[in-house]
Design a protein around this motif. Structure first.
Motif, short mmCIF file in Angstrom:
data_model
loop_
_atom_site.label_atom_id
_atom_site.label_comp_id
_atom_site.label_asym_id
_atom_site.label_seq_id
_atom_site.Cartn_x
_atom_site.Cartn_y
_atom_site.Cartn_z
N ASP A 121 -30.85 -40.37 -19.94
CA ASP A 121 -30.83 -41.67 -19.28
C ASP A 121 -29.44 -41.84 -18.71
O ASP A 121 -28.47 -42.06 -19.43
CB ASP A 121 -31.15 -42.75 -20.32
N ARG A 123 -26.28 -43.16 -16.78
CA ARG A 123 -25.58 -44.38 -16.38
C ARG A 123 -24.91 -44.08 -15.05
O ARG A 123 -24.14 -43.12 -14.96
CB ARG A 123 -24.52 -44.77 -17.41
N ILE A 124 -25.20 -44.88 -14.09
CA ILE A 124 -24.74 -44.54 -12.76
C ILE A 124 -23.65 -45.51 -12.35
O ILE A 124 -23.77 -46.73 -12.53
CB ILE A 124 -25.88 -44.63 -11.74
N THR A 125 -22.61 -44.96 -11.81
CA THR A 125 -21.59 -45.77 -11.16
C THR A 125 -21.49 -45.24 -9.74
O THR A 125 -21.36 -44.03 -9.53
CB THR A 125 -20.23 -45.62 -11.86
N GLU A 126 -21.61 -46.14 -8.81
CA GLU A 126 -21.65 -45.64 -7.44
C GLU A 126 -20.86 -46.57 -6.56
O GLU A 126 -20.89 -47.80 -6.71
CB GLU A 126 -23.08 -45.53 -6.93
N SER A 127 -20.17 -45.99 -5.63
CA SER A 127 -19.47 -46.82 -4.67
C SER A 127 -19.34 -46.03 -3.38
O SER A 127 -19.28 -44.80 -3.38
CB SER A 127 -18.09 -47.21 -5.18
N VAL A 128 -19.34 -46.78 -2.28
CA VAL A 128 -19.20 -46.16 -0.98
C VAL A 128 -18.04 -46.87 -0.29
O VAL A 128 -17.95 -48.10 -0.34
CB VAL A 128 -20.47 -46.32 -0.14
N VAL A 129 -17.19 -46.08 0.33
CA VAL A 129 -16.07 -46.71 1.02
C VAL A 129 -15.94 -46.11 2.40
O VAL A 129 -16.50 -45.06 2.70
CB VAL A 129 -14.74 -46.49 0.27
N ALA A 138 -9.00 -45.47 -4.56
CA ALA A 138 -9.74 -46.38 -5.45
C ALA A 138 -10.95 -45.68 -6.03
O ALA A 138 -11.29 -45.84 -7.21
CB ALA A 138 -10.16 -47.62 -4.67
N LEU A 139 -11.61 -44.88 -5.14
CA LEU A 139 -12.77 -44.13 -5.63
C LEU A 139 -12.33 -43.15 -6.73
O LEU A 139 -13.03 -42.98 -7.72
CB LEU A 139 -13.43 -43.35 -4.49
N MET A 142 -11.92 -44.92 -9.76
CA MET A 142 -13.24 -45.27 -10.29
C MET A 142 -13.85 -44.08 -11.00
O MET A 142 -14.45 -44.20 -12.08
CB MET A 142 -14.14 -45.71 -9.14
N LYS A 183 -18.10 -42.79 6.21
CA LYS A 183 -18.16 -43.34 4.87
C LYS A 183 -18.09 -42.20 3.86
O LYS A 183 -18.62 -41.12 4.08
CB LYS A 183 -19.46 -44.12 4.71
N ARG A 187 -20.34 -41.03 -6.63
CA ARG A 187 -21.44 -41.39 -7.50
C ARG A 187 -21.19 -40.66 -8.82
O ARG A 187 -21.09 -39.43 -8.84
CB ARG A 187 -22.72 -40.93 -6.86
#
Lengths: 258, 917
Positions: A121, A123-129, A138-139, A142, A183, A187
């Motif tokens: 299972d 856990r997702i952390t995702e960001s797009v810049v 920053a990514l 992160m 972009k 992830r």
């Protein structure tokens, strides 16, 4: 974010003092200081005691400067090499170039069956810049945070940080095919067994073979080697939106839950 | 036809011609014969003349010979004085030289002494010679008999030696002549010598020929060498010449030759005349035969090339006249036939043209006009009209509604048409009827127009006078009948077309109205579009809908183009006024002109409004009238049945739509109430948080959907944002939605810092309470509106998007646990995030990212791109943008509910902060 400083003291011998990180944000500055120092005198001392880490760009600069100094009969000396820097240089395979010796680190091997990952299972952390240096940093932060959150610690976090830096730098430099600001996505997927980090961009994707065959001392070659060395498994993927690097780090010990 | 004989028949003519030819040939023969004979006769005559001349010359020669002998003797005598003896010797010598000399003598004139040898016997008488001698020359006497012989005497005067005159003579037998002639004559000729007295001296040749002595004697010849032909007698032809010495006639007779007396008497003239006559007759007869044939031939030639009017006048009375008469009658019938054909072909051509014209049109009046023109042009009618029975009024009226000016239909035509159409026979057994026209002595023809065993009407045509002969007229009647059936079909077509068009127009109008009134379920909107479009399609000036209340009183629900005063006057009770009547009796009412009604008040009002024609139809729904629809025309108006149908149809559709709208407005209110209670109320602002939200229910369900959003201000000053999607749609989902919303509120009130706990409780609560499986995805975030600190938990919901760093970074808030209802003991991790000022939070349901175009999904990536593109928008407009783009992407076919909530953390109000300090 990046508070690295590069100080050049010119005198009988040129001394470059580096504080903070040497990465894609200050590669240009570092390169300029190096060339000035090398052209200025016979001996250049690079004090890396304040440097946290180097990235592939900085290493490439060092190599270039070293070559230039050799040609000119000058020499470059690295001082104050911390363990982490030494590790990076070693991973890059260029440590000997600078007269550094170090203990061969043990080669990490997968301790889990990859098929186990499917049932996890995540856990997702995702960001797009948008592809801007600051945002990319920053990514990276992160990613480091996600790695810590996933239970990684110590060298593993440094490795993730190095890999993230290299992957994001690559995305920043090559992920904008048409010159426009594209972009970059990060992830992070975490499960108790592994930490997976994906960096996506809108470029054509990394051609692994081409990179492997390229000049190993160029920035790309060094970066690729750093990624492979720092992470356990690396995949280069392509889809219609762009390229994607998927990097996996096994988590050896369960993170201690508070 | 028998054979006629006589000159008046061709047979006779031929007989006569043959005769004439015969005569001509005969005459020719005669002429040729004549010419031949004339030539021959001429030759014969010449021969005869030559023969006669030769004979006479022979006679002359004989005589001359004797005379010369005598002269010789005389010379001897005169040479010496004579004595007897001497004289005798001389005479003897003479005699010896001359045969046939019977005697010779010498007479002394003075003495008369005669010396003769032989001596004259006593019974003999000497021919008188003296006289002869005295004449002075030699002389030949006539014939006489000496002894038993015919003899003649030739004497010459002479002189003795002493000079004494004497006459010397010789008695010659006639045989001397005969012998001489016999020597010289030849052939069949007979030669006859006649002395002066007419006695025959001698004859030589064929004996037995009867001599034409009298004719010979009658011939008078004087000149020597002259000849006379013996013509025209039955005797043998011949020629007579004269011997000058003796004066004897010498005739040569040719007994073998026929008489050529006729030839001389104009025989060729007759022949020529006969030939001429024969020619004249032949020519005349030939002409008389040939000229009619020539005429006939020319006429036949003329007929052959199409000149059928050519006639031949022959009064010969023979077969040719019969032939000419037959020819004439043939030409006449041909002419008649040709005329008939031409007329027919003209008529046919005309029919074709007219059919073309007629079928080129589908307008009834144009068709009728072209038919009438055709009847006038083709059949020569002076007037024509088409009548039919008006279905509504039952009156007979002409189809061509607008007769051209100055060409009104004559009264007899109208009367006869009315009569014909009122006669049952015309409908049971339609046929052409002809009447005499009392006006101008012509005829009026009534032609029934039959199509499909139905008499559509009659075509009446007035013909000025009797035209042509009977057969021609009958023929044209036939054609007229044919034409009439064509015309009937054309009229029927036009009629049907007109009806179809009317129906089509009616359907289109009805459709227009129905489309207008069904585009909304809002009663007000329905009523408004109903009156507007109804007035439009009916070309009405004004329109009103009256709706009945519970007591049945009618009041204006909506009106179009009516003044307030008129409108107030419309409110009626059932049975009151025309509207009330229509309502009460549930039937449409049509008034031609309300401005001419007896109701003075209504009249005044209508006049003031300019309303005239009036139609009213009840709105009947399920057998119950719920109101009426009224329209007013700007002019007096006689409604067609179709228009009444149309209004009635509009009314019935309108009744259903109005009833629906009424029902719906009730339901809608309920639903809206429900929806607002279920979906949630989002304030515009809470603290520094500014919100935007939009909810679009799926198209194919009621307005109540399975999505919900909620923004709750929690007791600890924080704000909870919830977006959830209950699987399923409709009322059931709505019920769950409401339940979940309030449960979430309750749990959040209890644990205002822990959305994960609230979700876990919700999961457990639903798992324990729900009888049916329900699956809910929930995103729940708790934001501190002062600091921007955000804690969230995501139960299987699509990732919420945080738009940070001035829109340059998007952080996706992925799920932190399974959807609610998936497992009984799900736990939900919480994650925290610090929102910076101007950061935005976008919550949505899967209706957005699962919006479809064909099989393509909008997808999270596209949504992210959209958000990047429009990062500068405020929450309200951001929500609008997302909804619009989603609708556009799915081509306005939204299949799933869509709920979007956006929140933005406003920066500190510096003034306020300053003020606070």
């Amino acid at each position: 974010m990046n508070e690295a400083t590069i100080d050049l003291e010119l005198g009988r011998e040129q001394v470059i003092k580096v504080k903070g990180n040497l990465d894609f944000c200050n590669t240009g500055e570092f390169s300029e200081a190096l060339s000035r120092a090398v052209s200025g005198g016979r001996r250049t001392v690079i004090d890396l005691s304040g440097a946290d880490m180097l990235d592939s760009g900085a290493i490439a600069c060092l190599v270039a400067a070293h070559n230039k100094a050799d040609d000119a009969g000058a020499s470059i000396v690295l001082t104050g090499v911390s363990e982490s820097v030494r590790r990076v240089l070693h991973m890059s395979g260029l440590a000997s170039t600078f007269g550094l010796t170090l203990v061969e680190p043990e080669k990490k091997k997968s301790c889990y069956d990859r098929s186990e990952l499917r049932r996890q299972d995540w856990r997702i952390t995702e960001s797009v810049v948008l592809a801007e240096e600051e945002l990319v940093l920053a990514l990276r932060d992160m990613a480091v945070a996600a790695a810590r959150e996933a239970g990684l610690s110590g060298e593993s976090v440094v490795d993730v940080r190095l890999a993230a830096t290299e992957a994001l730098a690559n995305a920043l430099l090559h992920g904008s095919p048409n010159g426009q600001k594209s972009k970059i996505g990060l992830r992070c997927l975490a499960c108790p067994r592994a930490f997976v980090m994906e960096v996506s961009d809108e470029g054509a994707g990394l051609d692994e073979d081409a990179a492997a065959q390229g000049e190993p001392r160029a920035r790309e070659g060094i970066g690729l080697r750093l990624i492979r060395q720092s992470m356990d498994e690396v995949e280069f993927l392509k889809d219609e939106r762009g390229g994607r690097v998927r990097m996996l780090k096994w988590i050896r010990e369960m993170p201690a839950r508070e | 036809m028998g054979v006629r004989f006589g000159f008046r028949s061709i047979t006779g003519k031929l007989v006569a011609t043959f005769l004439a030819v015969f005569v001509l040939l005969t005459a020719y023969h005669q002429v040729v014969n004549y010419m031949h004979r004339a030539k021959w006769n001429k030759f014969t005559r010449e021969t005869h003349a030559d023969a006669a001349k030769a004979a006479s010359a022979m006679v002359e020669y004989v005589c001359q010979d004797i005379i010369s002998e005598l002269q010789m003797a005389g010379a001897l005598l005169s040479a010496r004085p004579a004595n007897r003896r001497y004289i005798n010797d001389v005479l003897e010598a003479f005699m010896s030289r001359r045969r046939n000399c019977l005697a010779a003598g010498l007479v002394e004139i003075e003495t008369g002494k005669l010396y003769r040898t032989p001596p004259l016997s006593p019974d003999e008488r000497e021919p008188d010679v003296t006289t002869t001698a005295l004449r002075g020359g030699p002389n030949v006497s006539d014939i006489g008999r000496v002894g038993n012989r015919d003899a003649f005497v030739v004497s010459i005067p002479t002189a003795m030696a002493d000079g004494k005159p004497a006459e010397l003579y010789a008695v010659m037998s006639a045989k001397a002549i005969a012998n001489a002639l016999a020597e010289t004559s030849s052939g069949s000729h007979s030669t006859v010598v006649i002395d002066r007295k007419g006695d025959c001296v001698c004859r030589v040749g064929r004996s037995g020929l009867e001599l034409p002595m009298s004719r010979l004697r009658s011939v008078r010849l004087s000149t020597p060498g002259e000849v006379a032909h013996l013509d025209g007698s039955r005797d043998a032809p011949g020629c007579v010449a004269i011997s000058p010495l003796a004066g004897w006639k010498v005739a040569v007779l040719d007994p073998e030759k026929t008489s050529y007396g006729m030839l001389a008497s104009g025989e060729p003239v007759w022949g020529i005349a006969m030939a001429a006559a024969a020619l004249v007759i032949s020519f005349s007869i030939g002409n008389r035969i040939a000229s009619p044939i020539r005429k006939l031939s020319r006429a036949a030639g003329a007929v052959a090339v199409g000149d059928f009017r050519r006639r031949v006048r022959i009064n010969s009375g023979d077969e040719l006249q019969w032939l000419a008469e037959s020819f004439n009658s043939m030409a006449e019938s041909l002419e008649a036939h040709e005329r008939e054909l031409r007329t027919k072909s003209q008529v046919q051509q005309g029919l074709l043209d007219v059919t073309r014209t007629v079928t080129a049109n589908l307008k009834l009046d144009r068709v009728a006009a072209s038919i009438i023109d055709a009847v006038k042009d083709l059949f020569g009618a002076s007037h024509a009209a088409i009548f039919r029975t008006n279905e509504i009024t039952g009156l007979v009226e002409p189809i061509q509604t607008e007769p051209e000016e100055g060409k009104s239909i004559p009264q007899p035509l109208i009367e006869l048409a009315e009569h014909a159409l009122d006669t049952p026979e015309m409908h049971s057994a339609p046929r052409i009827v002809t009447y005499p026209n009392s006006d101008d002595g012509g005829t009026i023809v009534i032609v029934p127009l039959v199509a499909g065993n139905k008499v559509l009407g009659v075509l009446t045509a007035a013909f000025p006078t009797e035209r042509g002969n009977h057969s021609e007229r009958v023929a044209s009647m036939d054609v007229l009948e044919t034409f009439a059936s064509c015309a009937a079909v054309a009229i029927q077509n036009a009629y049907i077309h007109g009806r179809t068009e009317e129906f089509g127009h009616m359907l289109a109008s009805l459709r227009q109205v129905v489309e207008a009134i069904t585009c909304s379920l809002d009663l007000k909107a329905v009523l408004f579009s109903l009156v507007k479009t109804t007035a439009e399609v009916m070309n009405a000036k004004a329109c009103a809908i009256l709706l009945a209340d519970k007591k049945g009183n009618l009041s204006v629900g909506e009106e179009f183009n009516l003044s307030k005063k008129f409108k107030e006057d419309l409110n009626v009770r059932p049975g009151e006024k025309w509207t009330g009547v229509a309502f009460a009796e549930r039937r449409p009412i049509v008034r031609t002109d309300v401005a001419a009604e007896s109701d003075l008040r209504l009249r005044k009002l209508a006049e003031a409004e300019g309303l005239h024609g009036f139609m009213c139809a009840p709105l009947v729904m399920g057998g119950e009238a719920i109101g009426t629809i009224n329209i007013w025309m700007p002019h007096p108006y006689r409604a067609k049945p179709l228009e009444i149908h149309l209004l009635t149809s509009i009314a019935s559709h309108a009744a259903v739509v109005i009833a629906n709208a009424k029902l719906f407005s009730k339901e809608y209110q309920i639903a809206e109430t429900l929806q607002s209670s279920l979906v949630g109320v989002v304030p515009e602002r809470l603290g520094r948080l500014v919100f935007g939200h939009k909810y679009i229910p799926a198209l194919d369900e009621a307005r109540v959907g399975g999505d919900l959003f909620d923004v709750v201000s929690l007791p600890n000053g924080r704000v909870a944002l919830i977006v959830a999607d209950v699987a399923g749609k409709g009322i059931e989902a709505a019920v769950h939605t409401g339940m979940i919303r309030y449960m979430m509120r309750a749990f959040l009130f209890q644990w205002p810092d822990s959305p994960g706990t609230a979700l876990g409780l919700l999961n457990r609560a639903l798992a324990s309470h729900m009888e049916t499986d329900v699956l809910v995805t929930v995103f729940c975030a708790i934001v501190d509106p002062q600091t921007g600190w955000m804690i969230f938990a995501n139960a299987g919901h699509p990732p919420a998007i945080v738009l940070a760093r001035g829109g340059k970074q998007q952080i996706l808030l992925h799920r932190t646990g399974m959807p609610i209802g998936y497992m009984d003991d799900s736990t939900y991790d919480e994650k925290a995030l610090m929102l910076a000022p101007r950061d935005k939070l976008l919550l949505y349901t899967d209706g957005i990212i699962e919006a479809r175009k064909d099989k393509q999904l909008l997808s999270l990536e596209r949504l992210q791109d959209l958000v990047f593109e429009h990062a500068h928008l405020d929450p309200r407009r951001m929500v609008e943008m997302v909804c619009d783009e989603t609708s556009r992407f799915s081509e306005y076919d939204i299949r799933d509910d869509i709920a979007v909530v956006a929140a933005a953390l406003e920066p500190y109000d510096e003034k306020r902060i300053v003020g606070a300090e």
